[in-house]
Design a protein around this motif. Sequence first.
Motif, PDB file in Angstrom:
ATOM      1  N   LEU A   1     -14.140 -26.027  11.445  1.00  0.00           N
ATOM      2  CA  LEU A   1     -13.739 -27.102  12.364  1.00  0.00           C
ATOM      3  C   LEU A   1     -13.756 -28.472  11.692  1.00  0.00           C
ATOM      4  O   LEU A   1     -13.112 -29.410  12.162  1.00  0.00           O
ATOM      5  CB  LEU A   1     -14.665 -27.108  13.585  1.00  0.00           C
ATOM      6  N   GLY A   2     -14.483 -28.588  10.573  1.00  0.00           N
ATOM      7  CA  GLY A   2     -14.550 -29.864   9.853  1.00  0.00           C
ATOM      8  C   GLY A   2     -13.388 -30.124   8.926  1.00  0.00           C
ATOM      9  O   GLY A   2     -13.263 -31.224   8.375  1.00  0.00           O
ATOM     10  N   ILE A   3     -12.516 -29.127   8.733  1.00  0.00           N
ATOM     11  CA  ILE A   3     -11.329 -29.337   7.895  1.00  0.00           C
ATOM     12  C   ILE A   3     -10.448 -30.409   8.531  1.00  0.00           C
ATOM     13  O   ILE A   3     -10.298 -30.467   9.748  1.00  0.00           O
ATOM     14  CB  ILE A   3     -10.561 -28.011   7.737  1.00  0.00           C
ATOM     15  N   GLU A   4      -9.872 -31.265   7.708  1.00  0.00           N
ATOM     16  CA  GLU A   4      -9.075 -32.410   8.182  1.00  0.00           C
ATOM     17  C   GLU A   4      -9.965 -33.348   9.018  1.00  0.00           C
ATOM     18  O   GLU A   4      -9.479 -34.053   9.911  1.00  0.00           O
ATOM     19  CB  GLU A   4      -7.878 -31.926   9.012  1.00  0.00           C
ATOM     20  N   GLU A   5     -11.258 -33.332   8.715  1.00  0.00           N
ATOM     21  CA  GLU A   5     -12.252 -34.161   9.412  1.00  0.00           C
ATOM     22  C   GLU A   5     -12.224 -33.928  10.928  1.00  0.00           C
ATOM     23  O   GLU A   5     -12.537 -34.830  11.718  1.00  0.00           O
ATOM     24  CB  GLU A   5     -12.039 -35.645   9.083  1.00  0.00           C
ATOM     25  N   GLY A   6     -11.815 -32.724  11.314  1.00  0.00           N
ATOM     26  CA  GLY A   6     -11.844 -32.370  12.725  1.00  0.00           C
ATOM     27  C   GLY A   6     -10.744 -32.980  13.566  1.00  0.00           C
ATOM     28  O   GLY A   6     -10.766 -32.859  14.796  1.00  0.00           O
ATOM     29  N   GLY A   7      -9.775 -33.626  12.958  1.00  0.00           N
ATOM     30  CA  GLY A   7      -8.707 -34.268  13.719  1.00  0.00           C
ATOM     31  C   GLY A   7      -7.555 -33.330  14.021  1.00  0.00           C
ATOM     32  O   GLY A   7      -7.515 -32.189  13.554  1.00  0.00           O
ATOM     33  N   PRO A   8      -6.586 -33.784  14.817  1.00  0.00           N
ATOM     34  CA  PRO A   8      -5.378 -32.990  15.076  1.00  0.00           C
ATOM     35  C   PRO A   8      -4.686 -32.634  13.764  1.00  0.00           C
ATOM     36  O   PRO A   8      -4.651 -33.439  12.825  1.00  0.00           O
ATOM     37  CB  PRO A   8      -4.524 -33.925  15.931  1.00  0.00           C
TER      38      PRO A   8
ATOM     39  N   TYR B   1     -12.171 -21.998  19.594  1.00  0.00           N
ATOM     40  CA  TYR B   1     -12.908 -23.247  19.377  1.00  0.00           C
ATOM     41  C   TYR B   1     -11.968 -24.299  18.795  1.00  0.00           C
ATOM     42  O   TYR B   1     -11.198 -24.010  17.861  1.00  0.00           O
ATOM     43  CB  TYR B   1     -14.063 -23.014  18.402  1.00  0.00           C
ATOM     44  N   TYR B   2     -12.074 -25.520  19.334  1.00  0.00           N
ATOM     45  CA  TYR B   2     -11.271 -26.639  18.842  1.00  0.00           C
ATOM     46  C   TYR B   2     -12.182 -27.717  18.247  1.00  0.00           C
ATOM     47  O   TYR B   2     -13.318 -27.904  18.706  1.00  0.00           O
ATOM     48  CB  TYR B   2     -10.433 -27.243  19.969  1.00  0.00           C
ATOM     49  N   PRO B   3     -11.680 -28.474  17.266  1.00  0.00           N
ATOM     50  CA  PRO B   3     -12.493 -29.514  16.628  1.00  0.00           C
ATOM     51  C   PRO B   3     -12.463 -30.843  17.382  1.00  0.00           C
ATOM     52  O   PRO B   3     -12.517 -31.915  16.774  1.00  0.00           O
ATOM     53  CB  PRO B   3     -11.845 -29.644  15.251  1.00  0.00           C
ATOM     54  N   THR B   4     -12.347 -30.782  18.701  1.00  0.00           N
ATOM     55  CA  THR B   4     -12.290 -31.988  19.520  1.00  0.00           C
ATOM     56  C   THR B   4     -13.684 -32.318  20.055  1.00  0.00           C
ATOM     57  O   THR B   4     -14.592 -31.481  20.040  1.00  0.00           O
ATOM     58  CB  THR B   4     -11.318 -31.791  20.695  1.00  0.00           C
ATOM     59  N   VAL B   5     -13.837 -33.516  20.577  1.00  0.00           N
ATOM     60  CA  VAL B   5     -15.147 -33.965  21.057  1.00  0.00           C
ATOM     61  C   VAL B   5     -15.674 -33.067  22.169  1.00  0.00           C
ATOM     62  O   VAL B   5     -16.845 -32.685  22.178  1.00  0.00           O
ATOM     63  CB  VAL B   5     -15.066 -35.430  21.546  1.00  0.00           C
ATOM     64  N   ASP B   6     -14.792 -32.686  23.097  1.00  0.00           N
ATOM     65  CA  ASP B   6     -15.248 -31.878  24.227  1.00  0.00           C
ATOM     66  C   ASP B   6     -14.979 -30.389  24.049  1.00  0.00           C
ATOM     67  O   ASP B   6     -15.352 -29.573  24.899  1.00  0.00           O
ATOM     68  CB  ASP B   6     -14.618 -32.359  25.532  1.00  0.00           C
TER      69      ASP B   6
END
Length: 552
Positions: free
Chosen positions: A328-335, A285-290
């Motif tokens: 996935l919310g760590i680092e506000e979900g960014g790269p 799972y990735y914290p990206t939009v898609d």
Amino acid sequence: MKWLRTLVAGCLQVFLLSMVVTPAFAAMDSQVRILAVGEGNVVPPNEPFPIRYQVTMDSLSDHFYFVDGVLKKTRSNSSAGSQAGEFSVTYPGGFSQGESKDIAICLDHDGELVCDDIRIRAGHVLQLQQAVEVHTVGVNNHVPAGESFDILYDVLNPTDSSHYYYVDGSLAATRSKGEQLGDEFSVTYPWPLAVGESVHIEICVDADAGQACGSKTITAGPAPASANPPGPFDSDVMDDHFVAYGSCDPVCGAYENIYYGDSAVSWLPLVGPDAEPNGLRLDVYYPTVDGRVHAGSERNTLVIYAHSANHNKETLLGSKQGTLEAYLGIEEGGPGGVTVAALDFRHPGKDLDAEGYPVSRDDMSHAVQFFRYYADFFKINPDDIFITGSSLGAGAGIHAAVKELANPDDPSPVRRVSSRIRGAFLATGQSSFSPAWFEKNFLEEEIWPYYQPGFHDDEQRSIYGHAVADVDVHAPIMELAYEENYIDHKVTASEKTNKEVDTTHLPNYGLTLQNQYKLHGIGERIMVRESYGGNFGSDSTRFIERNRISGD
């Protein structure tokens, strides 16, 4: 932790009246870290005890000490100093037998209280009287033929006993040690072995009841190829495993059923939510939009979630969905944030061959190797891998966390890389699956015949897994949490029959691991908590945030 967040919110007004602040923790580069106290945070009753803690940032703040949410002491900056470092404060007088207190230490950082907390109990715990643990020799206990080799071993507690070295059951040498602290020792085996020749080494010291011993069987020649290696993998294969979710709850898509081992391997779960065969598969799972891997070059932290018994990797989309969302919310979900993986793996005590031996003890370590080797495709930092989980997942995670499986001669390039990880947050896990070891250390002798009667005796602690022997100076940062209190005596027949003690999730498992960390001089890397009633998702997220090296 809930009371600590309330403390942060309420106490800022008391100390920082001139500031307008919000009740939140400061950035993770500014930390207070309380180190383990006493024996698993249990101290002798009615005695003063020191509390050591680290401050990771230079600070002009005073140090604030809270007991059960009430400020009890303030150390001025003029006495504490402004530089980062390790500090100590003494709790005067101690507290009475059985009494527990929550201790928090805080500093002000840019208008926020930066805190850490710990629960300490006065009492006694059952510890191992003596132990000898022999480390893995060479590569998976294989050494070059025709050469002498060194054997590293630990003696847990101080002793004036000689060290006795047995070769294939016969006493071969005795080394007089005199009074020695518990420590790691080394002995050289001087007689070269021929290719394929094996020797059984046992090292013992005198103990109150006979001898305490540890052993290894060592073979000359290259280590055999690891079992069930994965097939070819690349970005195209990865894309083939992406599945879009219409609901976007909690993610809009994920990479499903990627094989981290041989795709031909499958097994039926003994009990569980599905009747479909499991395999050496994982979901990512990735914290990206898609839900797809991010486009930039940033490397994420990887968190591998290990499910508990009678569950599977899909737990993260079910009962553990909140945990997935928190990671996935760590680092506000960014790269530079967190990528999460969940895997199916085999139970070392239940998934057995026809002779009753585990079909695999290393599935989780193999998953770590898979991610490290293919880190470029997954865009993860191979030196920033964490394992989290509970019960079975915690036990498997403990063993994977301290084990090194890299075999430079393995035919599979995946299995040549390190299986080391950065850290682990694990709840109610076993540090050994050896029945004989557990019986002798934690059960009254009358119970032994009735404990795990279907298991092999495993006197040598080599069949099911024994993480205690794998701890060395490279062991990762670890936090172990257990719901019950430590026991202070061996479990009796009555306690076992009436299920008064949960021997599967005994907190003393964590203490044995902590003792090995201390022996190797890395006690600051491990925290063991009894009577844990926190929120696993929130607390493991905080652990990852505090200890990861990727991102900002």
